[in-house]
Design a protein around this motif. Structure first.
Motif, short mmCIF file in Angstrom:
data_model
loop_
_atom_site.label_atom_id
_atom_site.label_comp_id
_atom_site.label_asym_id
_atom_site.label_seq_id
_atom_site.Cartn_x
_atom_site.Cartn_y
_atom_site.Cartn_z
N ILE A 172 -2.72 -22.24 61.29
CA ILE A 172 -1.33 -21.97 60.96
C ILE A 172 -0.79 -23.19 60.23
O ILE A 172 -1.20 -24.33 60.50
CB ILE A 172 -0.50 -21.66 62.22
N SER A 173 0.11 -22.96 59.29
CA SER A 173 0.67 -24.07 58.52
C SER A 173 2.18 -23.91 58.44
O SER A 173 2.71 -22.79 58.40
CB SER A 173 0.08 -24.12 57.11
N VAL A 174 2.87 -25.03 58.42
CA VAL A 174 4.32 -25.07 58.22
C VAL A 174 4.60 -26.11 57.15
O VAL A 174 3.90 -27.12 57.06
CB VAL A 174 5.09 -25.39 59.52
N GLY A 175 5.61 -25.87 56.34
CA GLY A 175 5.91 -26.81 55.28
C GLY A 175 7.29 -26.62 54.71
O GLY A 175 7.98 -25.62 54.98
N ILE A 176 7.68 -27.58 53.90
CA ILE A 176 8.94 -27.52 53.18
C ILE A 176 8.68 -27.87 51.72
O ILE A 176 7.86 -28.74 51.42
CB ILE A 176 10.00 -28.47 53.79
N LYS A 177 9.34 -27.16 50.84
CA LYS A 177 9.18 -27.35 49.40
C LYS A 177 10.55 -27.52 48.77
O LYS A 177 11.47 -26.74 49.03
CB LYS A 177 8.48 -26.12 48.81
N LEU A 178 10.71 -28.57 47.98
CA LEU A 178 11.97 -28.84 47.30
C LEU A 178 11.79 -28.55 45.82
O LEU A 178 11.05 -29.25 45.13
CB LEU A 178 12.40 -30.29 47.53
N ASN A 179 12.46 -27.52 45.34
CA ASN A 179 12.41 -27.13 43.94
C ASN A 179 13.61 -27.71 43.20
O ASN A 179 14.76 -27.53 43.65
CB ASN A 179 12.42 -25.61 43.79
N ASN A 180 13.38 -28.38 42.11
CA ASN A 180 14.45 -28.81 41.22
C ASN A 180 14.26 -28.05 39.91
O ASN A 180 13.48 -28.46 39.05
CB ASN A 180 14.41 -30.32 41.00
N ILE A 181 14.94 -26.92 39.78
CA ILE A 181 14.61 -25.96 38.72
C ILE A 181 15.87 -25.37 38.09
O ILE A 181 16.97 -25.44 38.66
CB ILE A 181 13.74 -24.81 39.28
N ARG A 182 15.66 -24.79 36.94
CA ARG A 182 16.73 -24.14 36.20
C ARG A 182 16.95 -22.71 36.68
O ARG A 182 18.08 -22.20 36.67
CB ARG A 182 16.38 -24.17 34.72
N TYR A 183 15.88 -22.04 37.06
CA TYR A 183 15.98 -20.70 37.62
C TYR A 183 14.78 -20.47 38.53
O TYR A 183 13.79 -21.17 38.47
CB TYR A 183 16.02 -19.63 36.52
N HIS A 184 14.89 -19.45 39.39
CA HIS A 184 13.80 -19.05 40.27
C HIS A 184 13.61 -17.54 40.13
O HIS A 184 14.59 -16.79 40.13
CB HIS A 184 14.10 -19.41 41.72
N PHE A 185 12.36 -17.11 40.03
CA PHE A 185 12.11 -15.68 39.80
C PHE A 185 12.68 -14.81 40.91
O PHE A 185 13.00 -13.63 40.68
CB PHE A 185 10.59 -15.43 39.67
N LEU A 186 12.82 -15.35 42.12
CA LEU A 186 13.34 -14.56 43.23
C LEU A 186 14.76 -14.07 42.95
O LEU A 186 15.14 -12.97 43.37
CB LEU A 186 13.31 -15.40 44.52
N ALA A 187 15.54 -14.88 42.22
CA ALA A 187 16.94 -14.55 41.97
C ALA A 187 17.18 -14.20 40.51
O ALA A 187 18.24 -14.49 39.95
CB ALA A 187 17.83 -15.73 42.37
N TRP A 188 16.22 -13.53 39.88
CA TRP A 188 16.38 -13.23 38.46
C TRP A 188 17.57 -12.33 38.14
O TRP A 188 18.14 -12.43 37.04
CB TRP A 188 15.08 -12.64 37.90
N PRO A 189 18.03 -11.41 39.03
CA PRO A 189 19.22 -10.63 38.68
C PRO A 189 20.46 -11.50 38.48
O PRO A 189 21.41 -11.10 37.80
CB PRO A 189 19.40 -9.68 39.87
N ALA A 190 20.47 -12.69 39.08
CA ALA A 190 21.59 -13.64 38.90
C ALA A 190 21.15 -14.78 38.00
O ALA A 190 21.45 -15.94 38.24
CB ALA A 190 22.04 -14.17 40.26
N PHE A 191 20.42 -14.45 36.95
CA PHE A 191 19.85 -15.46 36.06
C PHE A 191 20.95 -16.36 35.51
O PHE A 191 21.91 -15.89 34.90
CB PHE A 191 19.13 -14.77 34.91
N PRO A 192 20.87 -17.69 35.74
CA PRO A 192 21.93 -18.59 35.27
C PRO A 192 21.94 -18.71 33.75
O PRO A 192 20.89 -18.72 33.12
CB PRO A 192 21.57 -19.92 35.94
N VAL A 193 23.13 -18.80 33.20
CA VAL A 193 23.25 -18.90 31.74
C VAL A 193 23.41 -20.35 31.28
O VAL A 193 23.38 -20.64 30.09
CB VAL A 193 24.46 -18.07 31.24
N ASN A 194 23.60 -21.28 32.21
CA ASN A 194 23.74 -22.68 31.82
C ASN A 194 22.36 -23.35 31.79
O ASN A 194 21.34 -22.72 32.07
CB ASN A 194 24.68 -23.43 32.78
#
Length: 254
Positions: free
Chosen positions: A217-239
């Motif tokens: 079993i594994s546990v972890g944390i990931k910090l994304n510093n990104i412009r967009y994420h595919f999970l939230a593509w319906p709210a795709f940021p325009v900036n």
């Protein structure tokens, strides 16, 4: 004469009794030291780990299942996305420390398919890897006023480092995301969004440990510093701003 005979009989009985009792009394016996079998467990996490960047025996298939929860920025969506991201991970080992890795992440309306090679090297309990993947993002939403399809291509180079103990492994990883294209399809009309750009990067840390037998079993944390994420593509940021998107992960090696 009769008395002497009786005494002789009693003496013989007494001697026989002492002889017999000696076999059932232990007070005077030398203590016996029993040699106990050692408590030995041959398990070594290196032999079964999925996350460690190490060279596996060639022509073997490994896979795992993971669940992720992402904290989507409020600037992207008014409502939190509570559904966990489910990811199936697989790798196929090749000679000389190489392997092919692939994964499919999905929440039904948002999906990401990764595929690419990596090279791994170990020095004792230290493990290092470098790899490159191509990612295809796609999704479809026909609710809440949407009738939209989304697709996009990305490149994802990464580096990994790890250290293994007997039953626990620690893994660090860094990824870079280079977006090549993004397309929306609104009611049958294709709308290309942006040309190639650097979407951002991520750093992650995880611990993999034995669950039972050879299951991990594994546990972890990931910090994304990104412009967009595919999970939230319906709210795709325009900036063109980058956002911190923390991600909490739980995985099981199958």
């Amino acid at each position: 004469m009769k008395i002497l005979l009786n005494l002789k009989v009693l003496e013989i009985i007494f001697i026989i009794g002492l002889t017999i009792s000696d076999k059932y009394t232990y007070g005077q016996q030398t203590e016996v030291n029993y040699k106990m079998a050692p408590d030995y467990d041959s398990f070594d996490i290196k032999s079964v780990s999925y996350l460690l960047p190490q060279a596996h025996p060639q022509w073997h298939y490994y896979h795992s299942l993971s669940f992720s929860y992402l904290d989507i920025p409020a600037a992207w969506a008014l409502q939190k996305i509570n559904a966990p991201l489910i990811t199936y991970n697989a790798k196929f080992s090749l000679p000389y420390g190489f392997n092919l890795q692939a994964s499919l992440a999905t929440v039904y309306v948002s999906n990401r398919l990764n595929f690419g090679p990596s090279w791994n090297y170990s020095i004792h309990n230290y493990h290092f890897g470098i790899g490159y993947q191509i990612a295809y993002d796609f999704g479809e939403l026909n609710q809440y006023g949407y009738k939209t399809k989304f697709s996009g291509w990305e490149q994802q180079p990464f580096i990994t480092a790890g250290y293994s103990f007997k039953k626990i492994a620690i893994i660090l990883r860094g990824d870079l995301y280079q977006t090549n294209s993004i397309n929306f399809n609104e009611g049958g009309h294709s709308v290309p969004m942006w040309d190639s750009f650097t979407n951002g990067y991520s750093i992650s840390a995880g611990i993999e440990q034995r669950l039972y037998r050879n299951k991990l079993i594994s546990v972890g944390i990931k910090l994304n510093n990104i412009r967009y994420h595919f999970l939230a593509w319906p709210a795709f940021p325009v900036n063109q701003n980058n956002y911190w998107v923390p991600e909490f992960q739980l995985g099981i090696k199958l």
